[in-house]
Design an enzyme around this catalytic site. Structure first.
Site, PDB file in Angstrom:
ATOM      1  N   TYR A  44      32.953  31.860  39.777  1.00  0.00           N
ATOM      2  CA  TYR A  44      33.234  32.697  38.614  1.00  0.00           C
ATOM      3  C   TYR A  44      33.914  34.014  38.982  1.00  0.00           C
ATOM      4  O   TYR A  44      34.603  34.603  38.160  1.00  0.00           O
ATOM      5  CB  TYR A  44      31.922  33.055  37.904  1.00  0.00           C
ATOM      6  CG  TYR A  44      31.346  31.982  37.020  1.00  0.00           C
ATOM      7  CD1 TYR A  44      31.974  30.746  36.841  1.00  0.00           C
ATOM      8  CD2 TYR A  44      30.154  32.212  36.345  1.00  0.00           C
ATOM      9  CE1 TYR A  44      31.418  29.782  36.021  1.00  0.00           C
ATOM     10  CE2 TYR A  44      29.594  31.256  35.523  1.00  0.00           C
ATOM     11  CZ  TYR A  44      30.225  30.035  35.359  1.00  0.00           C
ATOM     12  OH  TYR A  44      29.669  29.090  34.545  1.00  0.00           O
ATOM     13  N   CYS A  76      23.456  35.093  38.129  1.00  0.00           N
ATOM     14  CA  CYS A  76      24.836  35.252  38.596  1.00  0.00           C
ATOM     15  C   CYS A  76      25.291  36.654  38.223  1.00  0.00           C
ATOM     16  O   CYS A  76      25.261  37.025  37.037  1.00  0.00           O
ATOM     17  CB  CYS A  76      25.740  34.207  37.942  1.00  0.00           C
ATOM     18  SG  CYS A  76      27.509  34.379  38.289  1.00  0.00           S
ATOM     19  N   ASN A  77      25.689  37.437  39.212  1.00  0.00           N
ATOM     20  CA  ASN A  77      26.114  38.809  38.931  1.00  0.00           C
ATOM     21  C   ASN A  77      27.343  38.851  38.037  1.00  0.00           C
ATOM     22  O   ASN A  77      27.436  39.683  37.130  1.00  0.00           O
ATOM     23  CB  ASN A  77      26.403  39.538  40.250  1.00  0.00           C
ATOM     24  CG  ASN A  77      25.141  39.875  41.016  1.00  0.00           C
ATOM     25  OD1 ASN A  77      24.525  40.904  40.805  1.00  0.00           O
ATOM     26  ND2 ASN A  77      24.746  38.981  41.907  1.00  0.00           N
ATOM     27  N   CYS A 194      26.201  39.707  44.966  1.00  0.00           N
ATOM     28  CA  CYS A 194      26.393  38.343  44.485  1.00  0.00           C
ATOM     29  C   CYS A 194      25.221  37.543  45.003  1.00  0.00           C
ATOM     30  O   CYS A 194      24.838  37.678  46.178  1.00  0.00           O
ATOM     31  CB  CYS A 194      27.715  37.761  44.992  1.00  0.00           C
ATOM     32  SG  CYS A 194      27.936  35.991  44.661  1.00  0.00           S
TER      33      CYS A 194
END
Length: 273
Positions: A44, A76-77, A194
């Site tokens: 992403y 998810c960061n 992350c």
């Protein structure tokens, strides 16, 4: 019959969120966790905000269709930075816990005032990330100095379990951050921005300096998720932990790395949101 436990969705672009899942399994042993790796669309970090937000909505809707979720953890960061506000507006009846780079704990820990931040491009360039930094800055300029680096390709290398490329990229990005200060030792605290990067910690630690702090987000996210669940209803006394692993692509790598990193059976399923 034992009372039903909690059902918690955990969602990441790939295998990085397993680092958060590991902490969740310890903190909430009475839950059934459904982990989704959106590997068909990973990584992403180098996608646009609109694409990340669309995937986040699709995954969340699919999980709610297939499972009676009590809460969702966006592990998810990048997805947290770009999509969690939209998710909360759309799914206002579902508690949603996100992950953010641990800038505040790093600011409290650093002795030198210089903090290295390794994150995806999507996180580093997000408005949410910049707002988080600004909240920690002091008006007189005496606040911590964040040295942020977009680590293109690193999450993907960890997804592929490519040890040689992980080593190369870690060296490149750590050295790039260290080049921003007169002495590498000035950066005494590093934020792993992350969820994938925790699984490169053995490579990162000597590069960052043996005495430097490496900070990740799994434990505080797990603690917060437990608080959210207990606010819904008491913890079931006799519920048993269980885990379902789902991938939107070939689940072989997810199963293998979950077995290696979490010690769970090597089982994962292909899933479509």
């Amino acid at each position: 019959m034992s009372p039903p436990g909690y059902t918690v969705g955990v969602y990441d672009s790939g295998v990085g969120g397993l680092s958060v899942l590991r902490a969740l399994l310890v903190a909430i042993p009475e839950a059934h966790f459904v982990y989704v790796a959106d590997q068909a669309y990973a990584p992403y970090g180098e996608r646009g905000a609109a694409a990340v937000t669309e995937r986040a909505h699709r995954i969340t809707a699919g999980l709610r269709r297939d499972y009676p979720l009590d809460a969702l953890v966006v592990a998810c960061n990048t997805a947290t930075a770009q999509a969690i506000d939209h998710l909360r507006q759309t799914h206002h009846d579902l508690p949603i816990v996100g992950v953010e780079p641990a800038l505040k704990p790093a600011a409290a820990l650093t002795a030198t005032g210089h903090i290295g931040v390794l994150a995806t491009r999507g996180t580093v360039e997000s408005a949410r990330f910049h707002q988080l930094q600004q909240r920690l800055q002091k008006g007189d300029g005496s606040g911590p100095h964040f040295h942020s680096q977009a680590c293109d390709g690193l999450a993907q290398a960890i997804e592929r379990d490519d040890t040689a490329l992980i080593q190369t990229l870690c060296e490149r990005y750590v050295h790039a951050v260290q080049a921003t200060v007169p002495s590498p030792q000035q950066i005494d605290t590093w934020v792993l921005g992350c969820t994938h990067y925790l699984f490169a910690a053995d490579i990162l630690r000597p590069l960052c300096g043996g005495q430097a702090h490496l900070i990740e987000t799994g434990t505080p996210v797990a603690r917060r998720t437990r608080e959210v669940l207990l606010a819904l209803r008491p913890s079931p006394a006799h519920a048993h932990a269980s885990l379902t692993l789902l991938s939107t692509a070939d689940p072989t790598m997810l199963a293998r790395l979950a077995h290696r990193w979490l010690g769970v059976p090597e089982q994962a399923q292909l899933w479509q949101a």
